[in-house]
Design a protein around this motif. Structure first.
Motif, PDB file in Angstrom:
ATOM      1  N   VAL A  98       3.758  -8.752  -4.146  1.00 54.22           N
ATOM      2  CA  VAL A  98       4.487  -9.711  -3.308  1.00 54.22           C
ATOM      3  C   VAL A  98       4.146 -11.136  -3.740  1.00 54.22           C
ATOM      4  O   VAL A  98       5.021 -11.996  -3.814  1.00 54.22           O
ATOM      5  CB  VAL A  98       4.168  -9.489  -1.813  1.00 54.22           C
TER       6      VAL A  98
ATOM      7  N   THR B 279       6.042   3.252  -5.458  1.00 57.16           N
ATOM      8  CA  THR B 279       5.521   2.373  -4.415  1.00 57.16           C
ATOM      9  C   THR B 279       4.787   1.226  -5.082  1.00 57.16           C
ATOM     10  O   THR B 279       3.738   1.420  -5.690  1.00 57.16           O
ATOM     11  CB  THR B 279       4.572   3.143  -3.483  1.00 57.16           C
TER      12      THR B 279
ATOM     13  N   VAL C 124       8.711  -5.600  -6.590  1.00 56.85           N
ATOM     14  CA  VAL C 124       8.365  -5.360  -5.182  1.00 56.85           C
ATOM     15  C   VAL C 124       9.265  -4.343  -4.487  1.00 56.85           C
ATOM     16  O   VAL C 124       9.055  -4.044  -3.326  1.00 56.85           O
ATOM     17  CB  VAL C 124       8.356  -6.672  -4.362  1.00 56.85           C
TER      18      VAL C 124
ATOM     19  N   PRO D 223       2.405  -1.943  -5.651  1.00 54.03           N
ATOM     20  CA  PRO D 223       1.168  -2.393  -5.014  1.00 54.03           C
ATOM     21  C   PRO D 223       1.412  -3.671  -4.211  1.00 54.03           C
ATOM     22  O   PRO D 223       2.291  -4.469  -4.542  1.00 54.03           O
ATOM     23  CB  PRO D 223       0.215  -2.660  -6.190  1.00 54.03           C
ATOM     24  N   ALA D 224       0.638  -3.870  -3.176  1.00 58.33           N
ATOM     25  CA  ALA D 224       0.842  -4.994  -2.251  1.00 58.33           C
ATOM     26  C   ALA D 224       0.734  -6.361  -2.932  1.00 58.33           C
ATOM     27  O   ALA D 224       1.442  -7.298  -2.567  1.00 58.33           O
ATOM     28  CB  ALA D 224      -0.147  -4.900  -1.099  1.00 58.33           C
TER      29      ALA D 224
ATOM     30  N   PRO E 179       3.187 -11.775   2.365  1.00 61.91           N
ATOM     31  CA  PRO E 179       2.261 -10.698   2.782  1.00 61.91           C
ATOM     32  C   PRO E 179       1.856 -10.882   4.240  1.00 61.91           C
ATOM     33  O   PRO E 179       1.756 -11.997   4.713  1.00 61.91           O
ATOM     34  CB  PRO E 179       1.050 -10.874   1.874  1.00 61.91           C
TER      35      PRO E 179
END
Length: 181
Positions: free
Chosen positions: A67, A61, A112, A63-64, A180
């Motif tokens: 992006v 996964t 991503v 990390p945000a 985002p």
């Protein structure tokens, strides 16, 4: 997943064909260009269908914040790709701008996308672009083109921004919001 792998294999084979078997490719003449173009089109269709139809198997996964890095890298990739067509001062600064852009694109998307199909697609495109550069560098000498006027580089920046907007629009249309939330 089978369509994805077949598409990638056909993509790589069609691109490497003239480097691996130059005599055979030359013997095909102009008809060979059409055959390679058809093979690449079929490969692209298989890749898209295979990727869109692949099951989502999460491997990691991301990390945000990736992006933001992805979007910056994509802007750079579009610019670098455009360097292959520029006639400005940047002309000849890089031997393989299109393949370098593919490498940047692949890394950006690996940052991503943590699912198996993405890792297979973007990882294999990264490996292919690296291999293609190595094969070309070993088989062909490079004659650096002369630089042109700086105003063409300004045009490249404008075209880059427009193309980036178009690409993000296509992603949004396909249901993948590239920014985002």
């Amino acid at each position: 997943m089978i369509l994805l792998v077949l598409g990638i294999a056909l993509w790589v084979a069609a691109h490497l064909f003239k480097r691996v078997a130059p005599e055979r490719r030359a013997a095909m003449g102009d008809k060979g260009k059409g055959a390679v173009a058809v093979a690449l089109l079929v490969a692209l269709v298989l890749i898209v269908l295979g990727y869109r139809g692949a099951p989502f198997i999460n491997v990691w996964t991301p990390p945000a914040f990736m992006v933001h890095i992805n979007n910056l890298l994509m802007l750079v990739a579009v610019f670098v790709y455009g360097m292959s067509a520029t006639t400005g001062r940047l002309r000849g600064k890089m031997r393989h701008p299109q393949l370098t852009a593919v490498k940047i694109w692949a890394v950006a998307h690996l940052l991503v996308n943590g699912d198996l199909a993405s890792i297979i697609l973007f990882g294999s495109m990264l490996a292919w672009a690296v291999a293609e550069v190595i094969v070309i560098n070993r088989s062909e000498a490079w004659v650096r083109p002369e630089p042109g006027p700086a105003k063409k580089d300004i045009l490249l920046v404008v075209i880059t921004l427009v193309m980036f907007a178009v690409i993000t629009g296509i992603h949004a249309w396909l249901g993948v919001w590239p920014f985002p939330r």
